[in-house]
Scaffold this active site. Structure first.
Site, mmCIF file in Angstrom:
data_model
loop_
_atom_site.group_PDB
_atom_site.id
_atom_site.type_symbol
_atom_site.label_atom_id
_atom_site.label_comp_id
_atom_site.label_asym_id
_atom_site.label_seq_id
_atom_site.Cartn_x
_atom_site.Cartn_y
_atom_site.Cartn_z
ATOM 1 N N HIS A 374 -7.562 4.888 15.184
ATOM 2 C CA HIS A 374 -8.799 5.352 15.833
ATOM 3 C C HIS A 374 -9.325 6.674 15.298
ATOM 4 C CE1 HIS A 374 -8.947 2.435 19.228
ATOM 5 N NE2 HIS A 374 -7.629 2.423 19.070
ATOM 6 N N LYS A 565 -19.930 13.137 25.786
ATOM 7 C CA LYS A 565 -18.723 12.708 25.076
ATOM 8 C C LYS A 565 -17.738 13.869 25.171
ATOM 9 C CE LYS A 565 -21.263 12.185 21.261
ATOM 10 N NZ LYS A 565 -20.894 10.961 20.599
ATOM 11 N N ARG A 566 -16.480 13.651 24.780
ATOM 12 C CA ARG A 566 -15.548 14.773 24.753
ATOM 13 C C ARG A 566 -16.124 15.907 23.907
ATOM 14 N NH1 ARG A 566 -10.376 14.269 27.415
ATOM 15 N NH2 ARG A 566 -9.902 16.146 26.242
ATOM 16 N N LYS A 571 -17.707 16.676 16.770
ATOM 17 C CA LYS A 571 -18.817 15.958 17.411
ATOM 18 C C LYS A 571 -20.086 16.817 17.467
ATOM 19 C CE LYS A 571 -15.613 13.261 20.344
ATOM 20 N NZ LYS A 571 -15.839 11.831 20.040
ATOM 21 N N THR A 673 -18.518 4.866 20.887
ATOM 22 C CA THR A 673 -18.880 3.708 21.705
ATOM 23 C C THR A 673 -19.986 4.102 22.688
ATOM 24 O OG1 THR A 673 -16.948 4.285 23.040
ATOM 25 C CG2 THR A 673 -16.730 2.395 21.586
ATOM 26 N N LYS A 677 -23.568 2.236 24.209
ATOM 27 C CA LYS A 677 -24.010 2.168 25.611
ATOM 28 C C LYS A 677 -25.427 2.706 25.756
ATOM 29 C CE LYS A 677 -19.180 2.870 26.719
ATOM 30 N NZ LYS A 677 -18.153 3.897 26.968
HETATM 31 C C1 GPK Z 1 -9.781 8.553 18.736
HETATM 32 F F1 GPK Z 1 -7.859 9.456 17.799
HETATM 33 C C2 GPK Z 1 -8.607 9.232 18.853
HETATM 34 C C3 GPK Z 1 -8.193 9.724 20.105
HETATM 35 O O1 GPK Z 1 -7.149 10.361 20.239
HETATM 36 N N1 GPK Z 1 -8.988 9.478 21.175
HETATM 37 C C4 GPK Z 1 -10.145 8.792 21.052
HETATM 38 O O2 GPK Z 1 -10.834 8.580 22.065
HETATM 39 C C5 GPK Z 1 -11.815 7.602 19.739
HETATM 40 N N2 GPK Z 1 -10.546 8.341 19.829
HETATM 41 C C6 GPK Z 1 -12.632 7.903 18.502
HETATM 42 O O3 GPK Z 1 -12.822 9.299 18.395
HETATM 43 C C7 GPK Z 1 -13.963 7.188 18.601
HETATM 44 O O4 GPK Z 1 -14.717 7.380 17.434
HETATM 45 C C8 GPK Z 1 -13.742 5.699 18.839
HETATM 46 O O5 GPK Z 1 -14.948 5.054 19.130
HETATM 47 C C9 GPK Z 1 -12.786 5.478 20.006
HETATM 48 O O6 GPK Z 1 -11.579 6.211 19.814
HETATM 49 C C10 GPK Z 1 -12.426 4.033 20.187
HETATM 50 O O7 GPK Z 1 -12.020 3.460 18.995
#
Ligand code: GPK
Length: 839
Positions: A374, A565-566, A571, A673, A677
């Site tokens: 991810h 978002k976080r 970001k 994601t 949305k």
């Molecule tokens: C990726 F590595 C990580 C993590 O520790 N937490 C997290 O939420 C996210 N992510 C990505 O940053 C996004 O780009 C991605 O859409 C999401 O995972 C789901 O795949």
């Protein structure tokens, strides 16, 4: 003599049974009954909480027959099951979802109203179960929704954290963390199964012994044992009978283990030891995209992995004499490397506890597991110190060493003499202190490795995991993320759903590509008018929320420009702020110039230990304070930071957005994601060519997307050439004015120190290249404003965006996983007439 019990599904069926019946009168009776017998309250003395609990039980009862029938069918048909292992499941509230998936919304609303209550108030009363941090956890939740909807046998396995993600409060503009005691009033959605508890070992040492056949075997003598108790939450599919379990484990001390200590008179010491075991499932680590290298975190990971694998093996052995064909009944997905220790634990269980030889065990393991990556951020790749690993999981370290030895032997044969390759591929990082590299373990032990958007997978292949790609190109596969249209359109934007239903019926909810049929209305003035009214309605509702929670009055006719978002430097929430300050500078220079009224909305949590992210929150609130109150602005710009962004707040926000900010440095956001949305709810995107933005733009059409910024390749090239942010600062007067205003303490009552770390980080490092993208971003926003001023054009673009997002339904994503990774088929659940008839 006791009579045998009659199996529930062979009991004579009463159509309007209090626990299954779905006409309004029955629902009212069931609700009142639960209030009395489960909450122990007369209606006159009941609180909102009692009403919520009584209604929740009423709905859970109506899920149970499908749930049990689902389990029974899977057992009888001996189907292959997807096991989705994830340290996080960000499910959001259950009640609204159950109402929708049971098709009970209208009847329950009526039943509740006729009981003199307000359904919306009851819905608002549910705590938002926040057992995750952000995108990764929410993806897991969308996936289990799609799995159930597609009638795929599946179990989500995770941890039942007693404290989920902290509640974010804002004090003096800073983030403050408040513990999230979400189980305070009990959790009506789950059912505990202490009868299916499993034991997990920790610590200690290993020893060799001869088994009865005279073979050498290894035995793990643990220092400690804990017990995992499963709690199951029903995950109903939409418009199907399938109800799959989300099985979360709670850690409990094992009763007998400290028996000696108890007997030796060390009673309090033994009790203290017990409490230590129970902390394993206490709290979710609140980090996103950065691992927390704490011992307790590794204990959590191993705990839920071991519980889940033992459960999977037990299930398999109920129907099969041996584990040689485990991969025929189980597909186990690793959601990132958090559960990657499962590779070693599966090997241990097969060899040490089920007498399998190494080669067979390894074949079964590889065929069973697959791994999703991810993130591309190098600092986010998990590694555990070998010392800690050995201390906590001595047997697993031995197994990992042996996997590594065999693996590197192969590599040496394939690529003789390439020592650098060996050290890069090794499961052990030996460059300094030794670490176990969890991504390497996951790659070696899985038959498939996937990224979460096309660009992400491409970058994994050519960069982060390139050496593994060279060994096994066929293992790598892309699975672009998706989100469930049930929660992210129907639930959160009922008026939009109603408009769709009125034109094409409800089929789009299970086949989002049907929305394409609506494109013919893009030039229909009535349809466009309705579209605008829905957006305005949603914006008014959000404006009301902002008024109640922030005391800020915002104009629903202004453009709602939103970034939720976080909070993370990659970001680039602060790039958004630089643009806002640039607009403000323009106003200060010429207060009478025309600008499009705009409401900038932010939301998101920062990891509690991430100083720079917290400073970005403080800066947002400080800029808001100044600009919102400056009379020169005349209310044309408003800035709002909504505290405690979570799934339920997201449900209010996405439908109210005009503009979606997706502005990460290209090559850093794996997918995103939230971008999906927003677009599904008719927001236009301003974004970089990063993650799934690229595919959103492809689907929407490039003329319907506000693109700016460097590409991932350009980012890499610019860095390689030696990037110097000060060159941009000195040559761009607008940028310079923005930075100078912050540095001068304009937003901090003259305090030049407060934001200095942020300013310095931009001026001297700017790792995420805000300065390089600044001008392009500002120019792109001018384009946005111009387009927004032409409401007909904007509406058209908004409609086309929303209608073209079919690709981003998690149903599409899950179908691809099923066909290309898991090799599983749908298994429809047949029900007796009664539940169908009332559906
Ligand atoms: C990726 F590595 C990580 C993590 O520790 N937490 C997290 O939420 C996210 N992510 C990505 O940053 C996004 O780009 C991605 O859409 C999401 O995972 C789901 O795949």
């Amino acid at each position: 003599m006791t009579q045998p019990l009659i199996p529930i599904d062979q009991c004579p069926i009463q159509i309007e049974d209090d626990r299954t019946g779905t006409n309004v009168e029955t629902l009212k009776r069931a609700f009142a009954d639960n209030l009395f017998y489960l909450q122990g309250k007369y209606e006159s003395l009941a609180t909102q909480d009692d009403f919520y609990m009584a209604l929740a039980y009423t709905l859970r009862d109506r899920l149970l027959s499908r749930w049990l029938k689902t389990t029974k069918t899977y057992m009888e048909k001996d189907v292959k099951v997807v096991y989705y292992l994830s340290a996080e499941f960000l499910m959001g509230r259950h009640m609204g979802n159950s109402l929708i998936n049971l098709h009970l919304y209208d009847r329950v609303r009526q039943a509740v109203e006729e009981s003199g209550l307000d359904l919306d108030e009851i819905l608002e009363h549910e705590p938002d179960p926040g057992l995750g941090n952000g995108g990764l956890g929410r993806l897991a939740a969308c996936f289990v929704d799609s799995l159930a909807t597609l009638e795929i046998p599946a179990v989500g396995y995770g941890i039942r954290y007693e404290f989920g993600i902290f509640t974010q409060a804002i004090r003096d503009g800073w983030q403050a963390e408040v513990p999230d005691k979400w189980l305070r009033f009990g959790n009506p959605w789950e059912i505990a199964h202490p009868d299916q508890a499993v034991e997990v070992k920790l610590g200690g040492h290993t020893e060799m012994y001869h088994n009865e056949k005279g073979e050498y075997k290894v035995r793990w003598i643990p220092a400690n044992r804990v017990v995992g108790i499963p709690y199951d939450t029903p995950v109903p599919g939409y418009d199907t009978n399938t109800v799959n379990p989300l099985r979360l484990w709670r850690a409990e001390a094992s009763d007998d283990f400290n028996f000696d200590a108890f007997n030796a008179g060390n009673y309090d010491g033994a009790v203290a030891e017990k409490m230590r075991s129970e902390t394993i499932s206490k709290v979710l680590y609140p980090n996103d995209n950065t691992p927390q290298g704490k011992q307790l975190r590794l204990e959590q990971q191993f705990f839920f992995v071991s519980c889940s694998l033992q459960d999977i093996i037990r299930t398999h052995l109920l129907r099969h004499p041996s584990l040689h064909n485990l991969h025929d009944t189980a597909a186990i997905q690793l959601n990132d490397t958090h559960p990657a220790v499962a590779i070693a634990e599966m090997m241990r269980l097969l060899m040490d506890e089920h007498e399998m030889d190494w080669n067979t065990a390894w074949r079964v393991t590889q065929k069973t597991f697959s791994y999703t990556n991810h993130t591309l951020l190098p600092e986010a790749l998990e590694k555990w110190s070998v010392g800690l690993f050995e201390y906590l999981l001595p047997r697993h370290l031995e197994i990992i060493y042996e996997i590594n030895r065999r693996f590197l032997e192969d590599v040496k044969r394939w690529y003789p003499g390439d020592d650098n390759l060996i050290s890069r591929l090794s499961l052990i990082d030996e460059s300094g202190e030794k670490y176990v590299r969890m991504a390497n373990l996951a790659c070696v032990g899985s038959h498939a490795v996937n990224g979460v958007a096309a660009l992400h997978t491409q970058l994994l292949k050519q960069d982060t995991l390139r050496d593994f790609y060279r060994l096994w190109p066929g293992k790598f596969i892309n699975k672009t993320n998706g989100v469930t249209p049930r929660r992210w359109i129907l639930m959160c934007n009922p008026k939009l759903a109603e408009l769709y239903n009125s034109k094409i019926g409800e089929g789009w909810l299970k086949d989002l590509s049907q929305l394409k049929q609506l494109e013919k209305y893009v030039d229909d003035p009535d349809f466009c008018q309705q579209w605008r009214e829905i957006k305005l309605h949603n914006k008014r509702q959000l404006a009301q929320y902002i008024w109640e929670h922030n005391g800020i009055e915002v104009d629903p006719h202004s453009m709602f420009d939103i970034q939720v978002k976080r909070i993370h430097e990659y970001k680039r929430q602060h790039l958004n702020l630089l643009h806002i300050i640039a607009l403000y500078n323009q106003i200060k220079q010429n207060p009478d110039q025309h600008i499009v009224p705009c409401t900038f909305i932010f939301g998101g949590k920062a990891a509690p230990g991430y100083f720079m992210a917290k400073l970005i929150i403080k800066l947002t609130n400080s800029v808001a304070d100044v600009i919102n109150h400056d009379p020169d602005v005349r209310g044309r710009l408003k800035i709002v930071f909504l505290n405690n962004f979570n799934v339920s707040l997201g449900q209010r926000i996405y439908p109210a957005a005009d503009l979606s900010e997706q502005v990460s440095t290209a090559g850093k956001e794996a997918s995103g994601t939230g971008n999906m949305k927003f677009a599904m709810n008719g927001a236009m995107t301003i974004g970089t060519l990063d993650g799934a933005n690229i595919e959103i733009r492809e689907e929407a059409g490039e003329e319907n997307f506000f693109l700016f910024g460097l590409t991932a390749q350009e980012v890499a090239d610019t860095k390689a050439k030696g990037y110097n942010p000060r060159d941009y600062y000195s040559s761009n007067p607008s940028l310079k004015a923005v930075i100078d205003r912050i540095a001068a303490g304009y937003f901090s009552h003259g305090d030049k120190e407060l934001f200095k770390p942020l300013v310095d980080s931009l001026m001297y490092h700017d790792q995420y290249m805000l300065f390089a993208d600044y001008q392009a971003y500002v120019d792109c926003h001018k384009q946005v404003s111009k387009t927004y001023s032409d409401q007909d054009k904007w509406t058209r673009m908004s409609i086309l965006n929303a209608l073209r997002m079919a690709k981003f339904s998690s149903d599409r994503t899950i179908r691809e996983y099923c066909n290309e990774i898991w090799n599983v088929q749908p298994v429809p659940i047949e029900m007796e007439e009664y539940s169908q008839e009332n559906a």
